[in-house]
Enzyme design. Structure first.
Site, PDB file in Angstrom:
ATOM      1  N   ASP A 266       0.859  -1.182   0.000  1.00  0.00           N
ATOM      2  CA  ASP A 266       0.000   0.000   0.000  1.00  0.00           C
ATOM      3  C   ASP A 266       0.898   1.236   0.000  1.00  0.00           C
ATOM      4  OD1 ASP A 266      -2.245   1.872   0.646  1.00  0.00           O
ATOM      5  OD2 ASP A 266      -3.333   0.008   0.964  1.00  0.00           O
ATOM      6  N   HIS A 289       2.170   1.932  -3.186  1.00  0.00           N
ATOM      7  CA  HIS A 289       1.260   2.859  -3.852  1.00  0.00           C
ATOM      8  C   HIS A 289       1.768   4.302  -3.833  1.00  0.00           C
ATOM      9  CE1 HIS A 289      -2.411  -0.031  -3.134  1.00  0.00           C
ATOM     10  NE2 HIS A 289      -1.425  -0.587  -3.829  1.00  0.00           N
TER      11      HIS A 289
END
Length: 438
Positions: A266, A289
């Site tokens: 993430d 991310h």
């Protein structure tokens, strides 16, 4: 007259040099670790000077030179370090160190492996504490051990003047949680999972030189903390592990994150509502991310983030580079956000402002709300793995304004020209900008 506020995703002010919000001290230790005895010899911390947090000067109780420091070792409280449950021993050792009126050093010895169930190291303590983690802390893989609170594993709460360091490893053993995540298996109902390491309501905090890996959910979270230095962290987990943010900052003021390597499933760093004066310098990010402000405004909520600088970051193979993401319908502001001197390598979305963020199975309902924006983005370079290197997707009703792109050089794979998607935004370009929004 009612005054409505809306998100202001300041994508970023890139400056060649930037002001330090505060100067965080180091601790000069005249100490050495005796691995065979598992102890730290007494040391005398140098004065930790007052801190300049913007316009505030904060002085720390740790600034007092201590005539003596008391050392505590988790093994002396029954921990074996052979992979057996050491939760009670750690709890008792912490209570002893926390109740000492002298400066305390709590030691987790090298070459030892300690299994821990969920535990809260609670303050306030009578004096400053240095927790030296040389060995390995392993999370229990028994999910029933987290039945009282699924969101926490290791928690430091209401502690002032705390240093956590040592070069050891914190292993969340997250695989069992990832396998039971609805983001991995659509047939499963969505349930929460523990954050590996939480600092809640802590002041004058240093976290450095640790390896944190395979968290159940987020790796490290700073919540409602003030005066934090984070450096030398290595955070790793597989790219397909769900919701495993590297460093999460919420409701925290005056935090500096530096010289850390983060690869997760993430965001490498996520900064959300209530956070102010956040600096991230020298971050290596990927996989993951990217580095994000938000998400903000979920459930039509109000959120504010301000004074964030991300400087000299290198992102490789990430989904996003630097990003501001807000839900439709929310209100608040993201102000004085500076992303500067960063490099992208094969990043899918190097620069992105998304006022229509949606992270749910069903399509999000179109709602009024969004953000106006004042953004300056200079001296930004690298490569995009997609054809669109810049995405500025703003609200039709509340378009972004005052965006300045300057000195941008982003190219697609193989050196091909990249594109920019810029909707509902007033953008000024200065110097060479590639790709261009005009």
């Amino acid at each position: 007259m009612s005054l409505q506020t809306h998100f202001i995703p300041f994508l970023i002010v890139f400056l060649l040099s930037f002001p330090s919000y505060y100067s965080l001290p180091g601790i000069s230790e005249a100490s050495s670790y005796d691995a065979s005895a598992g102890r730290v010899y007494p040391w005398y911390p140098s004065t930790i000077q007052g801190r300049n947090f913007g316009s505030k000067i904060m002085s720390s109780k740790m600034g007092r030179s201590l005539a003596a420091v008391k050392t505590f070792n988790v093994n002396d409280y029954g921990a074996k370090g052979v992979g057996s449950d050491a939760t009670e021993a750690f709890n008792n050792a912490w209570k002893a160190a926390c109740s000492s009126s002298q400066g305390s050093v709590l030691v987790v010895p090298k070459n030892k492996n300690y299994l821990l169930k969920p535990i809260t190291f609670e303050g306030p303590c009578k004096s400053s504490i240095i927790l030296q983690i040389y060995g390995t802390l392993q999370a229990s893989t028994d999910r029933s051990a987290y039945s009282k609170d699924l969101t926490r594993w290791l928690v430091f709460e209401n502690v002032q003047n705390l240093v956590v360091e040592g070069g050891g490893t914190i292993n969340g053993n997250g695989k069992i949680w990832w396998e039971n995540s609805c983001k991995v298996n659509d047939d499963l109902s969505c349930k929460d999972a523990p954050t590996a390491l939480i600092f809640y309501n802590c002041k004058n905090l240093v976290v450095k030189n640790l390896k944190i890996q395979n968290s159940q959910k987020m790796h490290v979270s700073f919540e409602k903390c003030v005066g934090v230095e984070v450096s030398g962290l290595t955070i790793t987990t597989p790219a397909d592990s769900p919701n495993t943010d590297g460093i999460h900052v919420t409701g925290t003021q005056n935090i500096q994150i530096s010289s850390s390597v983060i690869g997760t499933g993430d965001d490498c760093i996520s900064i959300v509502s209530g956070s102010q004066k956040v600096q991230a310098t020298g971050i290596t990010c990927g996989p993951g991310h990217g580095i994000s402000i938000g998400s903000l405004g979920d459930g039509n909520s109000e959120a504010h983030v301000s004074d964030v600088t991300v400087n000299v970051a290198t992102l490789t193979g990430t989904t996003n580079g630097v990003r501001i993401k807000t839900w439709q319908g929310g209100s608040g502001s993201a102000s004085n956000i500076k992303f500067q001197n960063n490099e992208m390598h094969d990043v899918k979305n190097p620069i992105i402002i998304d006022q229509k963020y949606c992270d749910q199975d069903k399509p999000c309902k179109s709602q009024p709300g969004g953000s106006s924006a004042k953004c300056v983005v200079p001296e930004y370079k690298g490569t995009s793995s997609s054809s669109e290197a810049i995405q500025i997707v703003c609200s039709e009703k509340f378009p972004c304004k005052g965006i300045v792109l300057q000195g941008i050089d982003l190219r697609g794979g193989g050196g091909k020209a990249a594109k920019a998607e810029c909707n509902n935004a007033k953008i000024t370009e200065k110097g060479n900008v590639s790709p261009s929004c005009t």
